[in-house]
Motif scaffolding. Structure first.
Motif, mmCIF file in Angstrom:
data_model
loop_
_atom_site.group_PDB
_atom_site.id
_atom_site.type_symbol
_atom_site.label_atom_id
_atom_site.label_comp_id
_atom_site.label_asym_id
_atom_site.label_seq_id
_atom_site.Cartn_x
_atom_site.Cartn_y
_atom_site.Cartn_z
ATOM 1 N N VAL A 126 -5.397 5.515 -6.877
ATOM 2 C CA VAL A 126 -4.404 5.130 -5.871
ATOM 3 C C VAL A 126 -4.898 5.489 -4.473
ATOM 4 N N ASN A 127 -5.439 6.683 -4.335
ATOM 5 C CA ASN A 127 -5.919 7.143 -3.030
ATOM 6 C C ASN A 127 -7.079 6.291 -2.518
ATOM 7 N N PRO B 194 0.828 -1.211 0.000
ATOM 8 C CA PRO B 194 0.000 0.000 0.000
ATOM 9 C C PRO B 194 0.863 1.262 0.000
ATOM 10 N N ASN B 195 1.680 1.414 -1.049
ATOM 11 C CA ASN B 195 2.582 2.559 -1.191
ATOM 12 C C ASN B 195 2.363 3.212 -2.549
ATOM 13 N N VAL B 196 2.666 4.476 -2.661
ATOM 14 C CA VAL B 196 2.585 5.158 -3.949
ATOM 15 C C VAL B 196 3.593 4.571 -4.926
ATOM 16 N N THR B 197 4.689 4.020 -4.422
ATOM 17 C CA THR B 197 5.664 3.377 -5.305
ATOM 18 C C THR B 197 5.089 2.114 -5.952
ATOM 19 N N HIS B 198 3.931 1.668 -5.491
ATOM 20 C CA HIS B 198 3.219 0.550 -6.107
ATOM 21 C C HIS B 198 1.969 1.062 -6.827
ATOM 22 N N LEU C 216 -7.251 -10.831 -17.282
ATOM 23 C CA LEU C 216 -7.127 -12.208 -16.788
ATOM 24 C C LEU C 216 -8.342 -13.059 -17.125
ATOM 25 N N GLY C 217 -9.462 -12.439 -17.417
ATOM 26 C CA GLY C 217 -10.631 -13.198 -17.826
ATOM 27 C C GLY C 217 -11.125 -14.140 -16.744
ATOM 28 N N ASN C 218 -11.140 -15.438 -17.037
ATOM 29 C CA ASN C 218 -11.661 -16.437 -16.100
ATOM 30 C C ASN C 218 -10.682 -16.813 -14.998
ATOM 31 N N THR C 219 -9.461 -16.322 -15.071
ATOM 32 C CA THR C 219 -8.487 -16.586 -14.009
ATOM 33 C C THR C 219 -8.818 -15.728 -12.795
ATOM 34 N N LYS C 220 -9.007 -16.357 -11.660
ATOM 35 C CA LYS C 220 -9.342 -15.629 -10.430
ATOM 36 C C LYS C 220 -8.123 -14.850 -9.933
ATOM 37 N N LEU C 221 -8.300 -13.556 -9.697
ATOM 38 C CA LEU C 221 -7.226 -12.720 -9.162
ATOM 39 C C LEU C 221 -7.387 -12.607 -7.650
ATOM 40 N N THR C 222 -6.337 -13.010 -6.929
ATOM 41 C CA THR C 222 -6.338 -12.922 -5.473
ATOM 42 C C THR C 222 -5.205 -12.002 -5.035
ATOM 43 N N PRO C 223 -5.499 -10.707 -4.803
ATOM 44 C CA PRO C 223 -4.449 -9.770 -4.378
ATOM 45 C C PRO C 223 -4.178 -9.896 -2.883
ATOM 46 N N THR C 224 -2.906 -9.762 -2.518
ATOM 47 C CA THR C 224 -2.503 -9.859 -1.114
ATOM 48 C C THR C 224 -1.583 -8.703 -0.773
ATOM 49 N N LYS C 225 -1.924 -7.971 0.280
ATOM 50 C CA LYS C 225 -1.143 -6.815 0.706
ATOM 51 C C LYS C 225 0.019 -7.247 1.594
ATOM 52 N N PHE C 226 1.194 -6.647 1.357
ATOM 53 C CA PHE C 226 2.365 -6.850 2.208
ATOM 54 C C PHE C 226 2.890 -5.485 2.643
ATOM 55 N N ASN C 227 3.594 -5.456 3.760
ATOM 56 C CA ASN C 227 4.158 -4.198 4.251
ATOM 57 C C ASN C 227 5.605 -3.986 3.828
ATOM 58 N N ALA C 228 6.317 -5.076 3.529
ATOM 59 C CA ALA C 228 7.716 -4.956 3.122
ATOM 60 C C ALA C 228 8.126 -6.201 2.343
ATOM 61 N N GLY C 229 9.228 -6.054 1.600
ATOM 62 C CA GLY C 229 9.672 -7.093 0.687
ATOM 63 C C GLY C 229 9.982 -8.455 1.277
ATOM 64 N N PRO C 230 10.724 -8.536 2.401
ATOM 65 C CA PRO C 230 11.065 -9.853 2.944
ATOM 66 C C PRO C 230 9.857 -10.737 3.232
ATOM 67 N N GLU C 231 8.742 -10.156 3.668
ATOM 68 C CA GLU C 231 7.525 -10.941 3.901
ATOM 69 C C GLU C 231 7.009 -11.523 2.583
ATOM 70 N N GLU C 232 7.069 -10.711 1.548
ATOM 71 C CA GLU C 232 6.582 -11.164 0.241
ATOM 72 C C GLU C 232 7.488 -12.243 -0.337
ATOM 73 N N VAL C 233 8.785 -12.106 -0.121
ATOM 74 C CA VAL C 233 9.737 -13.130 -0.572
ATOM 75 C C VAL C 233 9.400 -14.474 0.059
ATOM 76 N N GLU D 160 -8.784 2.117 1.440
ATOM 77 C CA GLU D 160 -9.326 0.790 1.735
ATOM 78 C C GLU D 160 -8.310 -0.072 2.480
ATOM 79 N N LEU D 161 -7.043 0.088 2.129
ATOM 80 C CA LEU D 161 -5.994 -0.772 2.685
ATOM 81 C C LEU D 161 -5.463 -0.295 4.027
ATOM 82 N N THR D 162 -5.437 1.025 4.215
ATOM 83 C CA THR D 162 -4.831 1.577 5.430
ATOM 84 C C THR D 162 -5.810 2.351 6.299
ATOM 85 N N GLY D 163 -7.008 2.610 5.767
ATOM 86 C CA GLY D 163 -7.996 3.359 6.524
ATOM 87 C C GLY D 163 -7.881 4.858 6.371
#
Length: 353
Positions: free
Chosen positions: A270-271, A50-54, A70-87, A276-279
């Motif tokens: 973006v805003n 949830p950053n402007v850099t994204h 993506l059409g029929n492919t289900k998109l499941t977005p997941t929020k992370f706070n920093a890169g190591p968690e996403e790795v 929605e993500l940070t309140g």
């Protein structure tokens, strides 16, 4: 059994053994395995921050541009706070693709010995600054101070520690890690005196907490360009579902094109996502300042990744520079760009082992 049959059987065994040795010599690295297109995926699990850099990711999600492609492919977005968690999520197989900083992207590639992930596109250049208390006017003033980054080993953490090393300040400055929102509060209270942060957090500290800019990271790179956010994907997913990866990339192209065509609408998208993500949504001045500091781009600046790998060593977060040879696979991106009549992106040799 006749002698002829014996010789034939022996030859067959020899050929089978040679084939087995040949396969063994090639190894089982998924990066060297033949492509096995399984058609569009049932699901795409996509990471982002949830950053402007994204911003490109946030626009694509808010305007439904990824879902449309993506059409029929289900998109499941997941929020992370920093890169190591996403790795950890990518290497653990709970995530298929992710918008991520260059430092953690390299770490994911290195941790898997070059097998698990591939760099498939850029997303953002720029948008990171070292902001400080107003009485800190030169690097030496940081001695004895506490400087914050979002997470140990993330892109800004590496950048700060590399810069401190170059200035001879490594042993004189206390570096700590806090989530970005906590950093803003701690800076306001005077608990920390400086922070190396991505947008919009550097702008928030400047406009909401009275910080000043000591270093804009753009000043440290040729032409002012460096890969703040890139898009990586699990290698196995790329091989199994190339059509889905191309669809994701078409959505990314559409997101960046949308931002270029209508800055006001892009900022609003973006805003809305950030709220929605940070309140909380960003103020107009913060949005404008943060937006001015970034460039949305499909070019991952692949030629800078060898230097980024060396910087991790200088920063003390890696013992040796990771080999990034073969990290980039921009073939899907360039296929999409060619189909759209756009210029292809140069992998700068990062696509070769």
């Amino acid at each position: 059994m006749s002698r002829t049959r014996l010789l034939t059987a022996a030859l067959a065994v020899t050929l089978l053994a040679a084939g087995a040795c040949s396969r063994a010599d090639r190894g089982t690295d998924s990066a060297s395995a033949p492509a096995q297109d399984k058609g569009p995926a049932a699901e795409l699990r996509l990471g982002y921050f949830p950053n402007v850099t994204h911003a490109a990711a946030l626009i694509g999600l808010e305007k439904g541009l990824f879902g449309k492609e993506l059409g029929n492919t289900k998109l499941t977005p997941t929020k992370f706070n920093a890169g190591p968690e996403e790795v950890a999520a990518l290497l653990g197989g709970s995530l298929d693709a992710g918008f991520i900083g260059s430092g953690p992207a390299i770490n994911a590639y290195a941790k898997s010995n070059g097998a698990a992930v591939r760099l498939i596109s850029g997303a953002t250049s720029g948008g990171a600054q070292l902001v400080v208390r107003s009485d800190i006017t030169k690097p030496e003033d940081l001695a004895g101070k506490t400087v914050v980054t979002p997470q140990l080993g993330n892109t800004q953490d590496v950048s700060l520690k590399k810069w401190l090393g170059d200035k001879g300040l490594t042993e004189k400055v206390q570096v700590t890690n806090l989530e970005n929102a906590q950093t803003l509060d701690a800076f306001k209270k005077g608990d920390v005196q400086a922070a190396w942060l991505p947008e919009p957090w550097s702008s928030r500290l400047v406009l909401e907490a009275g910080a000043t800019v000591l270093v804009d990271e753009k000043e440290l790179w040729p032409g002012g360009k460096f890969p703040t956010t890139v898009l990586i994907v699990r290698t196995a997913y790329l091989k199994d579902h190339p059509q889905t990866v191309q669809a994701l990339l078409r959505g990314l192209v559409a997101s960046i094109d949308f931002a270029g065509a209508s800055k006001t609408e892009a900022q609003a998208a973006v805003n809305k996502q950030l709220k929605e993500l940070t309140g909380k949504e960003l103020s107009g001045p913060v949005t404008e300042r943060a937006w001015a500091n970034i460039e949305l781009t499909l070019d991952p600046a692949a030629g800078q990744f060898p230097q980024l790998a060396k910087d991790a060593v200088t920063a003390g977060v890696a013992k040796e520079a990771a080999s990034v040879a073969g990290f980039a696979d921009l073939s899907a991106l360039n296929t999409v760009l060619k189909q759209l009549g756009k210029s292809e992106v140069d992998p700068s040799g990062l696509d070769k082992k």
